[in-house]
Design a protein around this motif. Structure first.
Motif, short mmCIF file in Angstrom:
data_model
loop_
_atom_site.label_atom_id
_atom_site.label_comp_id
_atom_site.label_asym_id
_atom_site.label_seq_id
_atom_site.Cartn_x
_atom_site.Cartn_y
_atom_site.Cartn_z
N LYS A 1 59.88 -26.07 61.35
CA LYS A 1 60.97 -27.01 61.10
C LYS A 1 62.29 -26.28 60.92
N ARG A 2 63.33 -26.77 61.60
CA ARG A 2 64.66 -26.19 61.45
C ARG A 2 65.28 -26.70 60.16
N SER A 3 65.86 -25.78 59.40
CA SER A 3 66.44 -26.15 58.11
C SER A 3 67.46 -25.11 57.71
N SER B 1 69.95 -32.61 57.66
CA SER B 1 70.09 -32.71 59.11
C SER B 1 71.00 -33.87 59.49
N ILE C 1 54.15 -26.44 59.63
CA ILE C 1 55.28 -27.38 59.71
C ILE C 1 56.55 -26.74 59.15
N LEU D 1 60.91 -31.39 52.66
CA LEU D 1 61.16 -32.13 53.89
C LEU D 1 62.23 -33.20 53.69
#
Length: 373
Positions: A24-26, A239, A20, A232
């Motif tokens: 996941k873009r971050s 985001s 994950i 997260l």
């Protein structure tokens, strides 16, 4: 059987969490990649322990003769990974090409030497050692566990100091234009440091590797699942801010940008918020009535600098005035650091030396020499 299921489920869980994080873009991409690597290490460690338990319970001599005790080595790699993860969250570089980075592998050397020694022993010795250690413990594992705990405590302390040092400059980190607060990292490290110190005696008192593994892994699972959730949560907030930021940036014309910049410079000159060592982007936004995300964009786009560099620039200008003063009543370096908003003398020294290629004291002596010439 419960022990076997516990480790197998832990291995599967952390492998999923690692995937994950990787997908996941971050804005904290490198930090997430390193945290994913740490989770993969936990998954491999859990599966090794699961295999060890299975082979011992089924008295599978053939597989035990090939089993390498790499679990201690993997555990020793986790603390440096956590430290580097904290550095990346603080926007600090972790250059793999520098020897100072590889020095963090030195504490692992005793475990590597023991593993090599173990693999060169006769098969009956290795099998008996693995069985006895799992049920009753061994002097070798007591030493390795003690070394592991000391390493964990050491890395938690230096990680905590890195966060504490950053907090003297700003608690709000700017990563690719995304603002996040780092106070939660400090709390996480402080709690873990307390748990590590309090649980250290148990690695000597409990002479049973199976019990030590259960206690240690339970605490480790709780810690890193919390770390995953917080990662997260912060990424989700960022985001959302990114979407809002793009909308507002498009409507921020040159005229409005100039108006905001004028407000900002006037506030810096009149209110002098930079003299407060706890000045943050949020405080500056409230003083100027400029939205926080637009203020960050304004500094990056219009000023071409980060928030920390912008604030420290004003602090340095203030410090120069004090350093060029003469007479018996002029301030000490410590007093100047405090008066100008630097959290400590060390921070003042580092920022000043970077800007002027000289320490504050050396700069003052140079100015005195010029005036007396």
């Amino acid at each position: 059987m419960e022990f076997q299921y516990f480790n197998l489920s832990t291995a599967i869980l952390f492998m999923i969490l690692a995937m994950i994080l990787l997908l996941k873009r971050s804005p904290a991409r490198k930090a997430n990649q390193l945290l994913a690597t740490l989770f993969i290490l936990i998954a491999v460690y859990s599966e090794l322990i699961n295999l060890h338990f299975t082979f011992v319970q089924t008295n599978n001599i053939n597989w035990l003769s090939f089993y390498p005790p790499l679990d201690g080595l993997i555990m020793m790699l986790m603390s440096p990974c956590l430290y580097f993860y904290v550095l990346l969250l603080l926007n600090k570089p972790v250059p793999l090409a520098r020897w100072s980075t590889w020095l963090h592998l030195l504490p692992i050397l005793p475990v590597v030497l023991f593993t090599i020694y173990f693999l060169f022993q006769p098969v009956p010795y290795r099998v008996n050692w693995l069985i006895n250690d799992f049920h009753h413990g061994s002097k070798e594992m007591i030493f390795i566990n003690a070394l592991l705990y000391l390493q964990i405590i050491f890395y938690l302390i230096i990680s905590y100091r890195a966060v504490k040092k950053q907090q003297t400059e700003s608690v709000d980190m700017d990563a690719d234009g995304f603002i996040t607060n780092i106070n939660w990292i400090r709390l996480f490290l402080l709690v873990n440091l307390g748990v590590a110190v309090l649980s250290l005696p148990f690695c000597f008192l409990i002479n049973n590797e199976r019990t030590n593994i259960m206690l240690g892994q339970t605490a480790m699972n709780v810690d890193f699942i919390f770390l995953f959730v917080m990662t997260l949560q912060k990424a989700g907030v960022l985001s959302t801010e990114k979407i809002e930021k793009k909308k507002n940036t498009n409507s921020l014309c040159d005229e409005q940008a100039q108006e905001y910049w004028t407000k900002l410079t006037e506030t810096m000159q009149t209110a002098k918020p930079y003299l407060n060592s706890e000045c943050t982007l949020r405080i500056l936004a409230e003083l100027t009535n400029v939205p926080e995300h637009q203020l960050s964009k304004l500094l990056n786009a219009h000023g071409g600098i980060s928030f920390n560099d912008f604030i420290n620039g004003y602090r340095l200008n203030e410090a120069i005035v004090y350093l060029e003063e003469t007479g018996k009543n002029r301030k000490t370096i410590d007093a100047i650091a405090h008066e100008c908003g630097f959290g400590s003398r060390a921070t003042f020294h580092r920022v000043f030396s970077k800007a002027y290629a000289a320490s504050p004291n050396a700069y003052r002596k140079k100015m005195d020499t010029k005036k007396n010439a």
